[in-house]
Write a protein that holds these residues in place. Sequence first.
Motif, PDB file in Angstrom:
ATOM      1  N   UNK A   1      38.685  35.453  60.312  1.00 55.61           N
ATOM      2  CA  UNK A   1      38.358  34.540  59.239  1.00 55.61           C
ATOM      3  C   UNK A   1      37.679  35.318  58.131  1.00 55.61           C
ATOM      4  N   UNK A   2      38.131  35.123  56.927  1.00 54.94           N
ATOM      5  CA  UNK A   2      37.568  35.878  55.812  1.00 54.94           C
ATOM      6  C   UNK A   2      36.905  34.960  54.791  1.00 54.94           C
ATOM      7  N   UNK A   3      36.204  33.929  55.272  1.00 56.75           N
ATOM      8  CA  UNK A   3      35.500  33.033  54.359  1.00 56.75           C
ATOM      9  C   UNK A   3      34.416  33.809  53.628  1.00 56.75           C
ATOM     10  N   UNK A   4      34.257  33.529  52.354  1.00 55.56           N
ATOM     11  CA  UNK A   4      33.205  34.169  51.566  1.00 55.56           C
ATOM     12  C   UNK A   4      31.877  33.492  51.875  1.00 55.56           C
ATOM     13  N   UNK A   5      30.884  34.298  52.148  1.00 57.88           N
ATOM     14  CA  UNK A   5      29.562  33.749  52.433  1.00 57.88           C
ATOM     15  C   UNK A   5      28.891  33.393  51.119  1.00 57.88           C
ATOM     16  N   UNK A   6      28.093  32.328  51.154  1.00 58.33           N
ATOM     17  CA  UNK A   6      27.619  31.728  49.910  1.00 58.33           C
ATOM     18  C   UNK A   6      26.136  31.901  49.633  1.00 58.33           C
ATOM     19  N   UNK A   7      25.416  32.648  50.442  1.00 57.99           N
ATOM     20  CA  UNK A   7      23.995  32.837  50.135  1.00 57.99           C
ATOM     21  C   UNK A   7      23.572  34.247  50.519  1.00 57.99           C
ATOM     22  N   UNK A   8      22.451  34.637  49.999  1.00 61.08           N
ATOM     23  CA  UNK A   8      21.985  36.005  50.224  1.00 61.08           C
ATOM     24  C   UNK A   8      21.440  36.238  51.621  1.00 61.08           C
ATOM     25  N   UNK A  38      34.907  16.696  55.997  1.00 64.09           N
ATOM     26  CA  UNK A  38      36.279  16.971  56.466  1.00 64.09           C
ATOM     27  C   UNK A  38      37.138  15.724  56.301  1.00 64.09           C
ATOM     28  N   UNK A  39      36.603  14.577  56.708  1.00 62.94           N
ATOM     29  CA  UNK A  39      37.345  13.316  56.579  1.00 62.94           C
ATOM     30  C   UNK A  39      37.646  12.984  55.121  1.00 62.94           C
ATOM     31  N   UNK A  45      35.603  25.961  54.756  1.00 57.41           N
ATOM     32  CA  UNK A  45      34.152  25.968  54.876  1.00 57.41           C
ATOM     33  C   UNK A  45      33.514  25.867  53.493  1.00 57.41           C
ATOM     34  N   UNK A  46      34.077  26.544  52.520  1.00 57.90           N
ATOM     35  CA  UNK A  46      33.553  26.456  51.151  1.00 57.90           C
ATOM     36  C   UNK A  46      33.605  25.020  50.645  1.00 57.90           C
ATOM     37  N   UNK A  77      30.806  24.346  63.419  1.00 55.36           N
ATOM     38  CA  UNK A  77      31.018  22.898  63.362  1.00 55.36           C
ATOM     39  C   UNK A  77      32.325  22.583  62.638  1.00 55.36           C
ATOM     40  N   UNK A  78      32.590  23.273  61.550  1.00 54.42           N
ATOM     41  CA  UNK A  78      33.839  23.078  60.809  1.00 54.42           C
ATOM     42  C   UNK A  78      35.043  23.322  61.716  1.00 54.42           C
ATOM     43  N   UNK A  79      35.058  24.460  62.399  1.00 59.73           N
ATOM     44  CA  UNK A  79      36.191  24.798  63.272  1.00 59.73           C
ATOM     45  C   UNK A  79      36.343  23.791  64.404  1.00 59.73           C
ATOM     46  N   UNK A  80      35.237  23.379  64.991  1.00 52.34           N
ATOM     47  CA  UNK A  80      35.274  22.411  66.093  1.00 52.34           C
ATOM     48  C   UNK A  80      35.922  21.108  65.637  1.00 52.34           C
ATOM     49  N   UNK A  81      35.556  20.627  64.478  1.00 48.36           N
ATOM     50  CA  UNK A  81      36.072  19.344  64.023  1.00 48.36           C
ATOM     51  C   UNK A  81      37.444  19.450  63.382  1.00 48.36           C
ATOM     52  N   UNK A  82      37.778  20.590  62.819  1.00 48.75           N
ATOM     53  CA  UNK A  82      39.137  20.773  62.309  1.00 48.75           C
ATOM     54  C   UNK A  82      40.124  20.801  63.462  1.00 48.75           C
ATOM     55  N   UNK A  83      39.737  21.441  64.577  1.00 49.10           N
ATOM     56  CA  UNK A  83      40.597  21.435  65.773  1.00 49.10           C
ATOM     57  C   UNK A  83      40.796  20.031  66.291  1.00 49.10           C
TER      58      UNK A  83
END
Length: 87
Positions: A1-8, A38-39, A45-46, A77-83
């Motif tokens: 997974x190559x999601x960009x992280x959004x905080x320092x 998600x719904x 994730x972004x 949590x995102x992956x769990x609920x997307x599945x």
Amino acid sequence: MSEEKCCSCCSTDSKDPVIGEYVCYCNHVTEQDIIEAIENGALTVKDVIDKTGAMKNSNCAVNNPKGVCCYSDIVYVFNKHMENTKL
């Protein structure tokens, strides 16, 4: 997974998600908030972060009981609920 992280504070990746009262303690984002995002059309994730306000003005070392960034927990949590939505 190559999601960009959004905080320092995302330099520390936690391998063991521990979801408590909040997934993002800095902005009081719950697992239910992520499910609702998600719904309501969040596909990444972004998108979840944008819709929930998670990780805005982060101070994870102080606010998160784990003392690390919540990004990996949001991804978990995102992956769990997307599945679950694909079943």
